[in-house]
Design a protein around this motif. Structure first.
Motif, PDB file in Angstrom:
ATOM      1  N   ILE A  55      46.587  68.628  16.678  1.00  0.00           N
ATOM      2  CA  ILE A  55      46.013  69.785  17.353  1.00  0.00           C
ATOM      3  C   ILE A  55      44.987  70.393  16.401  1.00  0.00           C
ATOM      4  O   ILE A  55      45.351  70.802  15.281  1.00  0.00           O
ATOM      5  CB  ILE A  55      47.083  70.825  17.733  1.00  0.00           C
ATOM      6  CG1 ILE A  55      48.087  70.227  18.726  1.00  0.00           C
ATOM      7  CG2 ILE A  55      46.441  72.052  18.343  1.00  0.00           C
ATOM      8  CD1 ILE A  55      49.267  69.574  18.109  1.00  0.00           C
ATOM      9  N   ARG A  56      43.756  70.435  16.801  1.00  0.00           N
ATOM     10  CA  ARG A  56      42.699  71.006  15.969  1.00  0.00           C
ATOM     11  C   ARG A  56      42.455  72.453  16.370  1.00  0.00           C
ATOM     12  O   ARG A  56      42.337  72.771  17.550  1.00  0.00           O
ATOM     13  CB  ARG A  56      41.413  70.198  16.077  1.00  0.00           C
ATOM     14  CG  ARG A  56      40.292  70.767  15.215  1.00  0.00           C
ATOM     15  CD  ARG A  56      39.135  69.811  15.063  1.00  0.00           C
ATOM     16  NE  ARG A  56      38.088  70.371  14.222  1.00  0.00           N
ATOM     17  CZ  ARG A  56      38.117  70.388  12.885  1.00  0.00           C
ATOM     18  NH1 ARG A  56      39.132  69.841  12.253  1.00  0.00           N
ATOM     19  NH2 ARG A  56      37.115  70.906  12.187  1.00  0.00           N
ATOM     20  N   PHE A  57      42.379  73.324  15.362  1.00  0.00           N
ATOM     21  CA  PHE A  57      42.138  74.742  15.569  1.00  0.00           C
ATOM     22  C   PHE A  57      40.689  75.063  15.220  1.00  0.00           C
ATOM     23  O   PHE A  57      40.220  74.741  14.119  1.00  0.00           O
ATOM     24  CB  PHE A  57      43.069  75.574  14.688  1.00  0.00           C
ATOM     25  CG  PHE A  57      44.517  75.512  15.092  1.00  0.00           C
ATOM     26  CD1 PHE A  57      45.134  76.607  15.684  1.00  0.00           C
ATOM     27  CD2 PHE A  57      45.257  74.357  14.905  1.00  0.00           C
ATOM     28  CE1 PHE A  57      46.465  76.556  16.068  1.00  0.00           C
ATOM     29  CE2 PHE A  57      46.587  74.301  15.282  1.00  0.00           C
ATOM     30  CZ  PHE A  57      47.194  75.400  15.865  1.00  0.00           C
ATOM     31  N   SER A  58      39.991  75.695  16.130  1.00  0.00           N
ATOM     32  CA  SER A  58      38.625  76.156  15.885  1.00  0.00           C
ATOM     33  C   SER A  58      38.479  77.513  16.547  1.00  0.00           C
ATOM     34  O   SER A  58      38.238  77.606  17.763  1.00  0.00           O
ATOM     35  CB  SER A  58      37.611  75.153  16.465  1.00  0.00           C
ATOM     36  OG  SER A  58      36.279  75.609  16.247  1.00  0.00           O
ATOM     37  N   GLY A  59      38.684  78.567  15.757  1.00  0.00           N
ATOM     38  CA  GLY A  59      38.700  79.897  16.344  1.00  0.00           C
ATOM     39  C   GLY A  59      39.846  80.017  17.326  1.00  0.00           C
ATOM     40  O   GLY A  59      41.000  79.748  16.985  1.00  0.00           O
ATOM     41  N   LYS A  60      39.543  80.377  18.556  1.00  0.00           N
ATOM     42  CA  LYS A  60      40.559  80.494  19.588  1.00  0.00           C
ATOM     43  C   LYS A  60      40.760  79.194  20.369  1.00  0.00           C
ATOM     44  O   LYS A  60      41.646  79.114  21.227  1.00  0.00           O
ATOM     45  CB  LYS A  60      40.198  81.631  20.557  1.00  0.00           C
ATOM     46  CG  LYS A  60      40.220  83.007  19.919  1.00  0.00           C
ATOM     47  CD  LYS A  60      39.918  84.084  20.950  1.00  0.00           C
ATOM     48  CE  LYS A  60      39.976  85.464  20.309  1.00  0.00           C
ATOM     49  NZ  LYS A  60      39.686  86.544  21.297  1.00  0.00           N
ATOM     50  N   ASP A  61      39.928  78.201  20.085  1.00  0.00           N
ATOM     51  CA  ASP A  61      40.010  76.928  20.809  1.00  0.00           C
ATOM     52  C   ASP A  61      41.030  75.999  20.159  1.00  0.00           C
ATOM     53  O   ASP A  61      41.225  76.000  18.938  1.00  0.00           O
ATOM     54  CB  ASP A  61      38.642  76.234  20.832  1.00  0.00           C
ATOM     55  CG  ASP A  61      37.609  77.029  21.597  1.00  0.00           C
ATOM     56  OD1 ASP A  61      38.003  77.732  22.547  1.00  0.00           O
ATOM     57  OD2 ASP A  61      36.420  76.973  21.235  1.00  0.00           O
ATOM     58  N   ARG A  62      41.699  75.190  20.988  1.00  0.00           N
ATOM     59  CA  ARG A  62      42.652  74.180  20.532  1.00  0.00           C
ATOM     60  C   ARG A  62      42.320  72.870  21.238  1.00  0.00           C
ATOM     61  O   ARG A  62      42.191  72.818  22.461  1.00  0.00           O
ATOM     62  CB  ARG A  62      44.103  74.581  20.882  1.00  0.00           C
ATOM     63  CG  ARG A  62      44.512  75.970  20.413  1.00  0.00           C
ATOM     64  CD  ARG A  62      44.687  76.028  18.902  1.00  0.00           C
ATOM     65  NE  ARG A  62      45.215  77.318  18.476  1.00  0.00           N
ATOM     66  CZ  ARG A  62      44.460  78.363  18.142  1.00  0.00           C
ATOM     67  NH1 ARG A  62      43.132  78.272  18.237  1.00  0.00           N
ATOM     68  NH2 ARG A  62      45.010  79.487  17.754  1.00  0.00           N
ATOM     69  N   SER A  63      42.202  71.803  20.448  1.00  0.00           N
ATOM     70  CA  SER A  63      41.947  70.491  21.034  1.00  0.00           C
ATOM     71  C   SER A  63      43.005  69.523  20.537  1.00  0.00           C
ATOM     72  O   SER A  63      43.420  69.566  19.370  1.00  0.00           O
ATOM     73  CB  SER A  63      40.554  69.984  20.676  1.00  0.00           C
ATOM     74  OG  SER A  63      40.385  69.917  19.268  1.00  0.00           O
ATOM     75  N   ILE A  64      43.441  68.636  21.414  1.00  0.00           N
ATOM     76  CA  ILE A  64      44.530  67.705  21.109  1.00  0.00           C
ATOM     77  C   ILE A  64      44.003  66.281  21.077  1.00  0.00           C
ATOM     78  O   ILE A  64      43.288  65.842  21.986  1.00  0.00           O
ATOM     79  CB  ILE A  64      45.658  67.832  22.156  1.00  0.00           C
ATOM     80  CG1 ILE A  64      46.236  69.256  22.140  1.00  0.00           C
ATOM     81  CG2 ILE A  64      46.755  66.803  21.883  1.00  0.00           C
ATOM     82  CD1 ILE A  64      47.268  69.499  23.202  1.00  0.00           C
TER      83      ILE A  64
END
Length: 281
Positions: A55-64
């Motif tokens: 799970i990548r965190f970028s600010g408020k975004d989350r990508s799996i």
């Protein structure tokens, strides 16, 4: 100090190749040595990264992203948590470890942070207090409670009755005259030497602990709760809390069945038997 000892992944572990029985046995024997030395707190193997996700965190975004992941030399295939005196001690133990892989492999050691490391940041102690409360809650979640009955000299009679009518299964029974340690003088009422000091039996899926107690002067008054904790610090804390406003019947001390055991009645009249689990031989 606590350290995480990480077994790095290899091409074979990422390919899902299972270790041989010989290697599993060798690692099991090494783990036994760690446990006997009081060093190992946890140890697990991990499945290949093809079974995992990131799970990548970028600010408020989350990508799996689903595995497998390409950088094999950066992946972890297994780990231990050890409690050692120094990093050098951990290194010496790792040098004694069998090669955890069928091919060449690496093991990395990393110290865990301790609250003392954050003193310059946690100037008011709020983080330390929060951490302490969290550890206390985690410890209590692992605690075990058993019902402990006292029959005031009628334990044999009760067991026979429960066996006849409730299908009770007596799994352990020890009498006072079978105690491996001498009993304190004047502990027992005369004639109680052959009475039940401790027994364990089950009815259905419930496990019950019981004793005759030390005399027949007290009428049957319900039960005690036997509370088994995982650490000496937590046992001391809980015992002191229960004794506050209550009464200590037996102080916490080492016994032949527990590294630390004590009896206390809390301020509400509930009887407690606080203990640590038996030491691993």
């Amino acid at each position: 100090m606590k350290v995480m000892v990480m077994v790095k992944a290899t091409e074979s572990s990422e390919a899902g190749k299972m270790p041989s029985q010989e290697l599993l046995m060798a690692m099991g024997e090494f783990n036994e040595r760690l446990v006997d030395a009081g060093i190992m707190e946890l140890g697990e193997g991990l499945k290949p990264s093809s079974n995992g996700v990131r799970i990548r965190f970028s600010g408020k975004d989350r990508s799996i992203t689903k595995g497998p992941f390409a950088e094999t030399n950066e992946l972890v295939a297994g780990y231990w948590i050890w409690n050692v005196q120094s990093l050098d001690e951990a290194v010496e133990w790792v040098k004694q470890c069998p090669n955890p892989m069928e091919d060449d492999s690496d093991i990395e050691i990393r110290p865990l942070f301790e609250m003392a490391d954050f003193e310059d940041v946690d100037t008011d102690g709020k983080v330390k207090e929060q951490e302490g409360a969290l550890r206390q809650n985690l410890s209590m979640q692992k605690a075990k409670i058993n019902t402990y009955l006292f029959f005031s000299g009628r334990c044999d009679e009760a067991l026979e009755y429960y066996q006849k009518h409730l299908g009770a299964n007596v799994e352990l029974l020890m009498r006072f005259n079978e105690s491996p340690d001498p009993l304190p003088e004047e502990l027992l009422q005369a004639g109680f030497e052959d009475k039940v000091m401790h027994c364990e039996f089950s009815i259905g899926d419930m496990r019950i602990l019981a004793s005759d107690g030390c005399n027949d002067a007290d009428s049957f008054s319900g039960f005690n709760l036997a509370l088994t904790l995982s650490s000496e610090d937590e046992a001391q804390r809980v015992f002191s809390a229960l004794a506050d406003g209550g009464s200590v019947r037996m102080p916490l001390e080492k016994t032949f069945w527990s590294p630390l055991y004590g009896q206390v009645t809390d301020k509400f009249g509930m009887g407690w038997m606080v203990m640590l689990p038996p030491a691993v031989e």
